[in-house]
Design a protein around this motif. Structure first.
Motif, PDB file in Angstrom:
ATOM      1  N   GLY A  35      12.141  52.941  35.644  1.00 25.44           N
ATOM      2  CA  GLY A  35      12.800  54.239  35.812  1.00 25.44           C
ATOM      3  C   GLY A  35      14.195  54.236  35.209  1.00 25.44           C
ATOM      4  N   ALA A  36      14.926  53.163  35.424  1.00 26.74           N
ATOM      5  CA  ALA A  36      16.275  53.071  34.869  1.00 26.74           C
ATOM      6  C   ALA A  36      16.226  53.077  33.344  1.00 26.74           C
ATOM      7  CB  ALA A  36      16.952  51.795  35.371  1.00 26.74           C
ATOM      8  N   MET A  37      15.213  52.425  32.798  1.00 27.60           N
ATOM      9  CA  MET A  37      15.097  52.381  31.333  1.00 27.60           C
ATOM     10  C   MET A  37      14.779  53.765  30.783  1.00 27.60           C
ATOM     11  SD  MET A  37      13.291  48.697  30.667  1.00 27.60           S
ATOM     12  CE  MET A  37      11.694  49.080  31.269  1.00 27.60           C
ATOM     13  N   VAL A  38      13.944  54.494  31.519  1.00 27.36           N
ATOM     14  CA  VAL A  38      13.638  55.860  31.086  1.00 27.36           C
ATOM     15  C   VAL A  38      14.916  56.700  31.073  1.00 27.36           C
ATOM     16  CG1 VAL A  38      12.429  57.987  31.700  1.00 27.36           C
ATOM     17  CG2 VAL A  38      11.239  55.785  31.860  1.00 27.36           C
ATOM     18  N   VAL A  39      15.695  56.564  32.154  1.00 27.03           N
ATOM     19  CA  VAL A  39      16.940  57.334  32.235  1.00 27.03           C
ATOM     20  C   VAL A  39      17.849  56.985  31.047  1.00 27.03           C
ATOM     21  CG1 VAL A  39      19.081  57.661  33.541  1.00 27.03           C
ATOM     22  CG2 VAL A  39      16.877  57.602  34.744  1.00 27.03           C
ATOM     23  N   ALA A  40      18.024  55.715  30.796  1.00 20.72           N
ATOM     24  CA  ALA A  40      18.947  55.294  29.735  1.00 20.72           C
ATOM     25  C   ALA A  40      18.470  55.810  28.371  1.00 20.72           C
ATOM     26  CB  ALA A  40      19.062  53.774  29.719  1.00 20.72           C
TER      27      ALA A  40
END
Ligand SMILES: Nc1ncnc2c1ncn2[C@@H]1O[C@H](COP(=O)(O)OP(=O)(O)O)[C@@H](O)[C@H]1O
Ligand SMILES: [Mg+2]
Lengths: 234, 239
Positions: free
Chosen positions: A101-106
């Motif tokens: 999820g964090a990678m998607v956000v970034a």
């Protein structure tokens, strides 16, 4: 000195053997980048269309800033998202750090300015052609934005591809916010950089070849679909 | 429903890039008459139509519609057919449904009204065809059908046949006649004098951004009052 030919043949063996770890990495990479592009499209396309049509004081500043944001260094985006998502950060309570999820956000942060800026240009070009006709028909602003996005779909696909290419190729942001955790947040690019530093060139090369093939295949498919759509729908 | 006509043009003018492209146009545009705007290339005919239709704002003088409606309501009473119409990337039928939805026509009525408009202009067979692959004549007929569907009180046409072959031109002239017969006010530019003679009830003759003559078509064609109009009718090159 390593044996390049041997590295290549074991890379091909990994691919041909449908190596489970390799394919988990590929799947995660694609999933993250596609999700990021989808989010960036939902935000960036209407934003770009709005900027193509709206006239307000400071518009030029916004456009220059947007163009500058297209060149955001992924590590800087990664760092900013890291700070936001870290336990003490404002969004820390979501517990997203070191998850896909964090990678998607970034990646969405990285790609949104690209889609907004390129989308703005595409919509502005279309507005040149459509403007008087749509005003003559009496289309209100919101309808105009929707109509231009829909009618510009062929060129906007190319814009989304540019965003996907950027997301799939970057390593800095996913490395920082994902942490390159094996089996959880390891993507093609972070794995390539890790395997290369470990000296496992076969794995690195295999991943590199797949990454190139995936990007080429996505672009080829989109190009073919676009050409077909243009032919049948003008 | 109160009429938006007559449209009163009062000292209407437009300047751009430091040039006065149109100035001092004062004339009423009345219901029931087909007004044909004539004049050499660059005289300001298209500008005049775009000003009337509200696509550009006058830089001098102004225009007043009757009935005291606001801008959006006025727009809904008008339609314009351009020399090269912009059709949306959807089917011929979809193009008409689109404008019906803009005019607030209930969804369940749109399909029937759109089909009726297409049929009227001989496009029934092409309803599902993507609009942007139609031929030039078909595209112009679709633009007319799109205008027809919204039952405009005033229809502006800017050189609607200048890119068409004779058969397609005839179809457009018949359409103009039908609009007129159904009570739509026609304001049209053309550079085809034969067409102007066939269609005009009234002529506005523009030259170099000025309204040089206006009056009944029969008078204009038989006894033009100005040297410019005589020269224009004689087919002399002028600017
Ligand atoms: N936005 C504009 N800016 C500058 N010049 C314009 C603009 N629009 C039209 N013109 C000029 O105004 C003149 C009249 O144009 P137009 O109304 O299109 O003539 P026509 O009678 O052939 O339709 C032309 O010389 C044209 O080049
Ligand atoms: Mg013109």
């Amino acid at each position: 000195m390593f044996d390049l030919a041997a590295a290549f043949s074991s890379a091909i063996a990994l691919i041909a053997g449908l190596d489970a770890e390799l394919f988990a990495i590929v799947r995660l990479s694609l999933g993250v980048s596609l999700a990021a592009v989808a989010i960036a499209a939902v935000i960036g396309l209407p934003l770009g269309a709005f900027l193509a049509l709206a006239r307000f004081p400071g518009r030029e500043v916004v456009l220059v800033a947007l163009n500058a944001l297209m060149g955001l260094p992924p590590v800087v985006v990664g760092l900013a998202v890291y700070v936001l998502l870290s336990r003490a950060g404002p969004l820390g309570s979501f517990g997203l750090l070191f998850t896909p999820g964090a990678m998607v956000v970034a990646q969405a942060v990285l790609v949104t300015p690209i889609i907004a800026a390129l989308g703005r240009q595409a919509v502005a070009d279309l507005w040149e052609e459509y403007g008087e006709q749509l005003r003559s028909l009496g289309a209100p602003r919101r309808r105009v934005i929707g109509t231009l996005l829909w009618d510009g779909r062929h060129s906007l696909i190319t814009v989304l591809l540019a965003g996907f290419g950027r997301a799939a190729a970057e390593v800095g942001a996913v490395m920082i916010v994902g942490g390159n955790i094996k089996g959880l947040t390891r993507t093609m690019t972070t794995a390539i950089s890790l395997e290369t530093s470990k000296g496992d060139l076969a794995m690195a090369l295999g991943l590199g070849m797949i990454l190139l093939a995936v990007v080429a295949a996505v672009n080829g498919a989109a190009f073919a679909a676009g050409a077909w759509a243009r032919r049948v729908s003008g | 429903m109160t009429s938006i006509l007559p449209l009163e043009l009062r000292g209407l003018g437009y300047s751009a890039g430091g040039r006065r492209l149109l100035s001092g146009v004062t004339v009423p545009l009345r219901a029931g008459m087909r007004t044909i705007v004539l004049g050499p290339n660059g005289a300001g005919k298209s500008l005049l139509l775009r000003l009337c239709h509200g696509l550009i704002q006058p830089t001098e003088g102004g225009l007043r519609w009757s009935g005291g409606l606001d801008e959006a309501a006025l727009r809904r009473r008008q339609a314009m057919v351009f020399q090269r119409p912009v059709l949306l990337r959807r089917s011929a039928l979809g193009n008409i449904r689109y404008v019906l939805s803009l005019r607030g026509v209930a969804r369940r009525l749109r399909q029937g009204m759109a089909e009726e408009a297409l049929d009227r202009f001989g496009l029934g067979e092409l309803a599902r065809r993507p609009a942007r692959v139609l031929s030039g004549g078909e595209r112009q007929r679709l633009a007319l059908a799109r205008a027809w569907a919204v039952r405009p009180e005033v229809l502006f046409l800017d050189e609607p046949t200048s890119a068409l072959d004779p058969a397609a031109t005839l179809a457009v002239e018949i359409a103009v006649h039908d609009f007129h017969a159904n009570g739509t006010k026609i304001v049209m530019t053309t550079h085809d004098l034969g067409q102007a003679r066939r269609l005009a009830d009234e002529v506005l003759f523009l030259s170099r951004g000025r309204l040089v003559e206006h009056g009944p078509a029969a008078e204009f064609f038989q006894a033009p009052a100005t040297a410019q109009a005589r020269a224009f009718l004689a087919g002399e090159l002028m600017c």
